[in-house]
Scaffold this active site. Structure first.
Site, PDB file in Angstrom:
ATOM      1  CB  CYS A  10       9.355  -6.091  -1.155  1.00 27.89           C
ATOM      2  SG  CYS A  10       9.116  -6.435  -2.910  1.00 27.89           S
TER       3      CYS A  10
ATOM      4  CB  CYS B 165       7.120  -3.861  -3.125  1.00 28.16           C
ATOM      5  SG  CYS B 165       6.969  -5.658  -3.198  1.00 28.16           S
ATOM      6  CG  ASP B 166       7.822  -0.806  -0.666  1.00 30.22           C
ATOM      7  OD1 ASP B 166       6.752  -0.615  -1.266  1.00 30.22           O
ATOM      8  OD2 ASP B 166       7.914  -1.527   0.349  1.00 30.22           O
TER       9      ASP B 166
END
Length: 318
Positions: free
Chosen positions: A143, A146-147
């Site tokens: 993701c 997300c990261d």
């Protein structure tokens, strides 16, 4: 087990993670006395995340395991009944106000409930090579939203040729130094508009006909060895992050032919609601959301499902 013996429940939640835990808290606060079945991976995908940096209320970020453990402790404060069993199958009622029956691995164990919230999540597709799972959170991610922040100004690669892969690459190109897209075939499966957007980004490079053969590094990702199928040569590329974007599978195996699913297997819900095709059955989180797949949106739909279920049960008494 007290919850299995001759009792009809108001709310059974299948799955943990942000959506399941959120649904549990909201349904408990509505006096529905929920039962939550944690499933085979209590806490969901976030338990494989070393740091969550984009969830509201954590200015310094928080480890994924700690975050989900905090969620577990929070539901315990509401005296929510927690089961560690995995659900094997469900017999849904087709009638409004009907009773649904949830079976576990041992078919002798079951729950009866007027309402069900399905929050079983999804599972990312993997490449199936050595060190892939070991390095999740240590250079490998599924993701970018997300990261991606952790790789600001660094060199990364994205695996995949569909819409998700190109969307991930487009997002990463705004914050990373370089983005390499590795496509197994000799063409993109993604939409033309996304392909056009990728071509405009100067820091994105595409290698078609490429396969990752090996992930390099001892304790974290240091690089990858790829096979260029066209040139029939192996190359070693140094990268800081590898984003695998070859799709997700919603965890709906036990629901097939039981409830309405879309072509990809995600639960179909009513527009702007969480109602499914079965009365008294609601869905929350990644199992019904192929688009956002974020912890915070999952928690939000968990809240929605609990409120929708409460409204449904109230209508039965009027």
């Amino acid at each position: 087990m007290f919850v299995i013996k001759n009792k009809i429940h108001n709310c059974v939640i299948i799955g943990s993670g942000p959506s399941g835990y959120s649904a549990a808290i909201y349904s408990a606060r509505s006096d529905l006395n929920p039962v939550i079945c944690l499933g085979p991976l209590p806490g969901g995908q976030l338990t494989n995340t070393t740091n969550i940096d984009n969830y509201l209320g954590f200015p310094k970020g928080i480890d994924g395991n700690i975050f989900m453990e905090n969620c577990r402790k929070q539901i315990e404060r509401f005296n929510i009944h927690v089961l560690t069993y995995s659900v094997n199958r469900i017999d849904f009622s087709n009638k409004i106000g009907g009773i649904h029956r949830i079976f576990f691995e041992d078919e002798k164990l079951h729950l009866d409930s007027r309402g069900i919230i399905i929050a079983t999540g999804s599972t990312p597709n993997c490449l199936g090579i050595d060190k892939e799972k070991k390095f999740i959170g240590f250079g490998i991610s599924f993701c970018a939203t997300c990261d991606g922040f952790f790789y600001k100004g660094k060199n990364v690669a994205v695996v995949g040729g569909g819409d998700t892969a190109l969307e991930e690459a487009s997002y990463l190109s705004k914050i990373c130094k370089t983005v390499l897209i590795l496509v197994r075939k000799n063409y993109f499966k993604a939409s033309k508009i996304l392909q056009y957007r990728i071509k405009k980004r100067k820091n994105i490079k595409v290698i078609f006909d490429s396969v990752i053969k090996k992930i390099l590094g001892e304790n974290s990702l240091e690089g990858i060895k790829i096979l260029d199928k066209k040139e029939k040569k192996d190359y070693v590329i140094s990268i800081n992050g590898l984003f695998i974007a070859i799709g997700h599978n919603p965890n709906t195996k036990i629901l097939k032919n039981q409830i309405k699913l879309d072509k990809k297997g995600y639960i179909v819900v009513s527009k702007k609601r969480t109602n499914t095709s079965k009365p008294g059955v609601f869905a929350a989180g990644d199992v019904m959301d192929p688009y956002y797949r974020q912890a915070i949106t999952s928690a939000g739909t968990g809240c929605m499902a609990a409120l929708d279920l409460d409204k449904y049960l109230s209508s039965l008494n009027n």
